[in-house]
Design an enzyme around this catalytic site. Structure first.
Site, PDB file in Angstrom:
ATOM      1  N   HIS A  66      42.018  40.339  56.336  1.00  0.00           N
ATOM      2  CA  HIS A  66      42.092  39.878  54.953  1.00  0.00           C
ATOM      3  C   HIS A  66      43.471  39.294  54.626  1.00  0.00           C
ATOM      4  O   HIS A  66      43.581  38.222  54.015  1.00  0.00           O
ATOM      5  CB  HIS A  66      41.772  41.041  54.011  1.00  0.00           C
ATOM      6  CG  HIS A  66      41.291  40.617  52.670  1.00  0.00           C
ATOM      7  ND1 HIS A  66      40.471  41.405  51.889  1.00  0.00           N
ATOM      8  CD2 HIS A  66      41.490  39.488  51.955  1.00  0.00           C
ATOM      9  CE1 HIS A  66      40.200  40.771  50.762  1.00  0.00           C
ATOM     10  NE2 HIS A  66      40.817  39.609  50.777  1.00  0.00           N
ATOM     11  N   TYR A 113      37.203  44.750  48.175  1.00  0.00           N
ATOM     12  CA  TYR A 113      36.441  44.422  46.961  1.00  0.00           C
ATOM     13  C   TYR A 113      35.668  45.619  46.421  1.00  0.00           C
ATOM     14  O   TYR A 113      35.208  45.591  45.277  1.00  0.00           O
ATOM     15  CB  TYR A 113      35.453  43.285  47.225  1.00  0.00           C
ATOM     16  CG  TYR A 113      36.060  41.979  47.657  1.00  0.00           C
ATOM     17  CD1 TYR A 113      37.431  41.738  47.599  1.00  0.00           C
ATOM     18  CD2 TYR A 113      35.245  40.953  48.136  1.00  0.00           C
ATOM     19  CE1 TYR A 113      37.972  40.536  48.006  1.00  0.00           C
ATOM     20  CE2 TYR A 113      35.783  39.741  48.540  1.00  0.00           C
ATOM     21  CZ  TYR A 113      37.137  39.538  48.481  1.00  0.00           C
ATOM     22  OH  TYR A 113      37.668  38.344  48.890  1.00  0.00           O
TER      23      TYR A 113
END
Length: 275
Positions: free
Chosen positions: A105, A47
């Protein structure tokens, strides 16, 4: 805020997702969420906002032990040494000595699942991550982690909303005391304009988005982390925790098509695999 107890940690059932809030843009968002009462913040190395999240938390005045902070390692950093470097970088950016939850992730096609999860377990054993888990694993991968490798994962984070069934996965996780964290809980904004959800919302004097979140939170073992950049949306999502859907509401949502997956990048695993 209700919480789920899993593998020695207590996770607030509503958190703030920070996907697509790169750089400094995440800082005021996290600051406003914390001021409203959010205590669960979800970020990731990919992110590119861990530093902003860490700054917001550090300036909040809230004791670290009152917060639940999740971060994740990207799928190109899953070899043990690379994972450890990624984790160390995340801690430095977050300005923290530990995170509450550290996740894979996305899996990668060439990953050594056992080696990756064993490296994560070492971080947990040394107190750098209070709990560990995975994201976006299919059923065979989850079974291998739990039954063969036997690493005590606390969470599986996957796409989950009224248009996508996760019933087999949820049943499996519940039976083993593993929480399911729903990302994209509003189906990337689609829930807000759904006429059925809007109709249910009018009945309860709430929005369609609040209905979608309430639907997730009324399910045993489910956590939701909607992204909310505006303080009005953050407040609305918090209020969804007080919405009580009845059997008629649940039946209407159960009738939705449940095969709509909106997050399916080229590197995703085979979602249809079930063995």
């Amino acid at each position: 805020m209700d919480a789920i107890e899993t593998k020695g940690v207590s996770i607030p059932r509503l958190g703030l997702g920070t996907f697509r809030m790169p750089g400094l843009s995440a800082q005021p968002v996290v600051e406003s969420a914390l001021s409203l009462g959010y205590r669960h913040i979800d970020t990731a190395a990919m992110y590119e906002n861990e530093a902003a999240v860490g700054t917001a938390i550090a300036s909040s005045g809230i004791h670290r032990r009152e917060l639940f902070v999740t971060t994740k390692v990207w799928h190109d950093q899953l070899a043990p040494e690379a994972l450890q470097r990624s984790f160390a970088a995340s801690l430095e950016k977050l300005k923290m000595d530990y995170v509450d939850l550290f996740l894979v992730h996305w899996p990668s096609a060439d990953m050594d699942i056992a080696a990756t999860l064993t490296a994560m377990e070492r971080l947990r054993e040394h107190g750098y991550a209070r709990a560990i888990g995975v994201c976006n694993f299919n059923m065979p991968m989850i079974r291998r982690v739990v039954e063969e490798i036997q690493v005590p994962i606390a969470v599986h984070q996957i796409e989950y909303h009224p248009y996508l069934s996760q019933a087999p996965m949820l049943q499996y996780l519940r039976a083993r005391g593993i929480a399911l964290t729903a990302y994209a809980p509003l189906a990337q904004g689609r829930a807000a304009s759904d006429p059925v959800l809007q109709s249910i919302g009018r009945k309860h004097n709430v929005s369609a988005s609040q209905v979608a979140i309430a639907w997730l939170l009324c399910q045993e073992g489910v956590i939701a982390i909607p992204k909310a950049a505006k303080i009005e949306s953050q407040t609305s999502n918090l209020s969804a925790t007080a919405v009580n859907l009845d059997e008629e509401d649940l039946a209407l949502i159960a009738a939705f098509p449940k095969d709509q997956r909106y997050v399916n990048p080229p590197f995703a695993c085979d979602w249809t695999a079930s063995v």
